[in-house]
Design an enzyme around this catalytic site. Structure first.
Site, PDB file in Angstrom:
ATOM      1  N   ALA A  81       0.681  -1.093   0.067  1.00  0.00           N
ATOM      2  CA  ALA A  81      -0.064  -0.061   0.014  1.00  0.00           C
ATOM      3  C   ALA A  81       0.844   1.319  -0.007  1.00  0.00           C
ATOM      4  CB  ALA A  81      -0.808   0.123   1.234  1.00  0.00           C
ATOM      5  N   GLY A  94       0.635  -5.106   0.581  1.00  0.00           N
ATOM      6  CA  GLY A  94      -0.420  -5.333  -0.273  1.00  0.00           C
ATOM      7  C   GLY A  94      -0.117  -5.942  -1.723  1.00  0.00           C
ATOM      8  N   GLU A 152      -0.302  -9.629  -0.989  1.00  0.00           N
ATOM      9  CA  GLU A 152      -1.614  -9.958  -0.695  1.00  0.00           C
ATOM     10  C   GLU A 152      -2.394 -10.088  -1.926  1.00  0.00           C
ATOM     11  OE1 GLU A 152      -1.768  -6.844   2.291  1.00  0.00           O
ATOM     12  OE2 GLU A 152      -2.526  -8.087   3.766  1.00  0.00           O
ATOM     13  N   GLU A 211       4.496  -4.934   7.153  1.00  0.00           N
ATOM     14  CA  GLU A 211       3.615  -4.397   7.933  1.00  0.00           C
ATOM     15  C   GLU A 211       4.098  -4.165   9.367  1.00  0.00           C
ATOM     16  OE1 GLU A 211       2.766  -6.354   5.576  1.00  0.00           O
ATOM     17  OE2 GLU A 211       1.018  -5.376   4.504  1.00  0.00           O
TER      18      GLU A 211
END
Ligand code: DAK
Length: 259
Positions: free
Chosen positions: A65, A110, A113, A133
Site C-alpha cells: 500500500a 498489499g 496480498e 507491515e
C-alpha cells in the site's frame, strides 16, 4: 474510465493489468485500487475474458500500500481501508477466469496480498516476498494473515507476518508460495504460455474447478464435498462434457466450445 496507474489490455481472451506507478515502486494508492476494482468489475463473468494476468514491471511487482496515504489514517479510516482491500481482493479471487500473477522484484505488503488472491504465481529470480507491515507498527490488512497461512502453513507464515522476513524467489518456491520460478526475462512468456494452456480448457469446468478449490480451502471436508458434488453434477449439463468424453472414446482431441 481512463486509467492513470494501470495499463489494461485484452487480446485473444487474455486480459492483462499492468500496475504502472514506477516512481512509487507501484505502491497501491486509492486511485490504483479503484482502477483495479473497476477492471475486475468490468470483466467479471465476461466470457470473452478467459484468463487475467496481473503484473508490474521488470523492477517491481508492487511495494505494498502507499505508505504516504496510510500514515495519517485513524482506526475508522484503517477499518474502511481494510474492508475495501478485502472487497477488491475477494472479487479478484472469485473471478470466473483464472488469474496469474507475473512477478519480478519486490512483492510486499498489499502487493503480496494481491498476488495471494491470484490462482497462480510465476516469479522471476528477482522476486522478493514479504509482509513488512509489522515494521510499520501495523499488521497485514488485505488478507495476508489469512491467505498466506492457508497457502504455506502457520509456521512459515509467521516468519513473514511476525518477524517481517523477506524471502527470495527460491525460498518462495520451496514454501509453495510461487508455482513457477524462471529467469526475469522469461516471466511474461511463461505467464502467456500458462494462459494459453488455460484458454484451451473447457471454460465452465475450469470455473467450477476453481470454485471448488477456493470454497473447500475455507470449509470443513463434508461441506466441501457437498459443494464438489453440486459442481461435478452441473458439469454434466455442458456441451463440453459430452464432447470431452466423446473425444476420449473416439481417441481424438476434444473441441471445446466453452458451453
Ligand atoms: N509506499 C509509498 N512509496 C513507496 C513505497 C510504498 N509502499 N515503497 C517504495 N516507495 C517509494 C520510496 O519512498 C521511494 O520514493 P522516493 O524517495 O524516490 O520519492 C521510491 O519508492 C523508491 O524506494 P526506495 O528508495 O526505498 O528503493 P529501494 O530499491 O531501496 O527499495 C523497496 C525498494 C520496495 C524494497 C522499499 O522501498 C520498501 O521496502 N518499500 C516499503 C514496503 C512497505 O512497507 N510496504 C507497505 C506495507 S503496508 C489495500 C491493499 C493493501 C494494503 C492496504 C490496503 N487496499 C486494496 C485498500 C496493505 C498495506 C501494506 O502494504
Amino acid at each position: 474510465m481512463d486509467y492513470k496507474n494501470i495499463i489494461y489490455t485484452l487480446e485473444n481472451g487474455i486480459a492483462k493489468i499492468e500496475i504502472n506507478r514506477p516512481k512509487a515502486f507501484n505502491a497501491l494508492n486509492t486511485e490504483t485500487n479503484n482502477e483495479i476494482e473497476d477492471v475486475v468489475d468490468a470483466i467479471t463473468d465476461d466470457p470473452e475474458v478467459r484468463v487475467l494476468i496481473i503484473t508490474g514491471n521488470e523492477k517491481v511487482f508492487v511495494a505494498g500500500a502507499d505508505v504516504t496515504e496510510l500514515a495519517d489514517a485513524d482506526p475508522r479510516g484503517a477499518y474502511d481501508n481494510c474492508s475495501l482491500a478485502h472487497r477488491i481482493f475477494k472479487k479478484l479471487e472469485a473471478l470466473h477466469a483464472p488469474v496469474i500473477a507475473a512477478i519480478c522484484g519486490p512483492t510486499l505488503g498489499g502487493g503480496l496480498e494481491m498476488a495471494l488472491s491470484c490462482d497462480f504465481r510465476i516469479s522471476g529470480e528477482s522476486g522478493l516476498f514479504g509482509l513488512p507491515e509489522i515494521t510499520l507498527g501495523i499488521i497485514p490488512g488485505a488478507g495476508g494473515t489469512q491467505r498466506l497461512t492457508k497457502l504455506i502453513g502457520a509456521s512459515r507464515a509467521k516468519e513473514l507476518v511476525m518477524l517481517g522476513n523477506r524471502i527470495d524467489a527460491q525460498t518462495a518456491k520451496e514454501y509453495g508460495l510461487v508455482n513457477l520460478l524462471v529467469k526475469d526475462e522469461e516471466v511474461m512468456a511463461e505467464a502467456m504460455k500458462m494462459a494459453d494452456r488455460l484458454c484451451k480448457k473447457p471454460a465452465v469446468a475450469l470455473k467450477f474447478a476453481k470454485e471448488c478449490v477456493n470454497f473447500g480451502a475455507n470449509m470443513d471436508l463434508d461441506t466441501g464435498l457437498e459443494f464438489e458434488k453440486s459442481r461435478f453434477s452441473l458439469a454434466f449439463n455442458t456441451a463440453d462434457q459430452k464432447e470431452g468424453m466423446k473425444a476420449f472414446i473416439e481417441k481424438r482431441k476434444p473441441e471445446f466450445i466453452n458451453k
